[in-house]
Design an enzyme around this catalytic site. Sequence first.
Site, short mmCIF file in Angstrom:
data_model
loop_
_atom_site.label_atom_id
_atom_site.label_comp_id
_atom_site.label_asym_id
_atom_site.label_seq_id
_atom_site.Cartn_x
_atom_site.Cartn_y
_atom_site.Cartn_z
CE LYS A 24 18.81 47.75 57.47
NZ LYS A 24 18.91 47.69 56.01
CG ASP A 74 19.48 46.63 50.65
OD1 ASP A 74 18.91 45.53 50.81
OD2 ASP A 74 20.16 47.17 51.55
C1 BGC Z 1 17.38 43.94 56.28
C2 BGC Z 1 17.44 43.55 54.83
C3 BGC Z 1 18.45 44.39 54.10
C4 BGC Z 1 19.78 44.36 54.81
C5 BGC Z 1 20.84 45.19 54.13
C6 BGC Z 1 18.76 43.97 56.90
O1 BGC Z 1 18.71 44.47 58.21
O2 BGC Z 1 16.57 43.04 57.01
O3 BGC Z 1 16.17 43.67 54.23
O4 BGC Z 1 18.57 43.92 52.78
O5 BGC Z 1 19.62 44.81 56.14
O6 BGC Z 1 20.47 46.53 54.02
#
Ligand code: BGC
Length: 457
Positions: free
Chosen positions: A168, A203
């Site tokens: 992200k 989360d």
């Molecule tokens: C992460 C997860 C997370 C999800 C939602 C992903 O990019 O790898 O760990 O739960 O985003 O936030």
Amino acid sequence: MFKNTRQAKTNTIISEDEILADMEDLFVVGPTKLKEIVKHFVGELQKGLDHEGATVAMLPSFVTNRPTGKETGSYLALDLGGTNFRVCEVYLEGQSSVRLRQKKFTIPEECKNADGVVLFDFLASSVESFLKDSGVVPSEKELELGFTFSFPVNQTALNAGNLLVWTKGFNCGNTEGKDVVEMLNQAFVRKGLKVKVAALVNDTVGTLMSHAYNDPQTLVGVILGTGTNAAYVEKIENIKKWKGATPASGEMIINCEWGAYDEEKAMLPLTQYDNKLDAESQNPGQHIYEKMISGMYLGEICRNVFLDLIEKKCLFNGYLSEELKKQNSFETAFMSRIERDYSADLSDTKIVLQDLLGVPNTTARDRRIVRRIVELVGIRAARLSACCIAGLVTQMKKLDGCTVAIDGSVFEHYPHFGNRIQDALRELLGIFAENITLALGKDGSGIGAGVIAALAN
Ligand code: BGC
């Protein structure tokens, strides 16, 4: 992009219908393909449960008990992982009732790409500011905190775990492979704050636990926001790779890390626009499923389509604005706005294009094409989300009924997203889809960290 027959038509103006028919060919995912994806996804879940290092990592969360709703107490929680970072105080009042006091902080862009120490120092300062505002002074006894850290972490205990990889748009140095709890505790020590991490929580696990506090039928937690992922309740005997003791409950919540699904690019209906997005992203080749369905990426898929159509002079009369040239300039929030534009002449779409993307003088035809592309990308995201939800319910053998708690900006704010998931679930599961309740698990990630800290107590 265009079919061979259409490519052959040189110097002919390609009609709106032809453009949109081609886009539909690319983006519509029919029921047969949906079913194939579910089957393949369930196979991938099994691989992750069987051994380490699978594409869908299926990470044990060390959470082995679900709440009863009777837990009480006040817990500090810290929630990092999406667009905002939050510090919260969670009051569990018993009788399934929760109060939440929170402060949001925007993470400076430079912190996302700096050394990990810079990011963790920022987190510790935010906790300090929250405590100051609330007049809380940690006394001799350290304050215990639930840390929601929403990235793939290989947990080694409830309060320890090594970051596998950033996602992200985060890319802090000297953090991958390290224990993020230790890094945060050290940042608290540097600040002289008597605060200590009691539980490390994804989360999705937080969303599941927070919803389970008032709905014991909740067996799945999903995030459809900046990123995407899910957690669910699995029987310990199905987790072949688990070498620890068997918990009394006989179950463990698994953080699937489903964003990584199909990194082999063997099943998902990727288009050239998805592949371009992936190649230009910070983590090429990784988190392929996440890049087709989550808020950080949906707008960029649309922008890639627009660029192609502009280059072919099929859109905006071939005009490419400075703004549209910029990566990520077409935000997913703009898609929500355009999908909500029901006016006959698409007047709000016109404003978005003109004021936010520097494209003046659009024709009604331009706007209809833009709106349809947005809709196709949005519908595809919802339908693909449904596949993995159906996959988890199938894996749990819970077609007779369960609640799926879902949080995240895309699920909460993108128009029709929930209904589109539900429609696809009907295509996939038939009458059984009615047994699956999709519930908004608002603020679940923060509250869930409090619930888990309470259970750890
Ligand atoms: C992460 C997860 C997370 C999800 C939602 C992903 O990019 O790898 O760990 O739960 O985003 O936030």
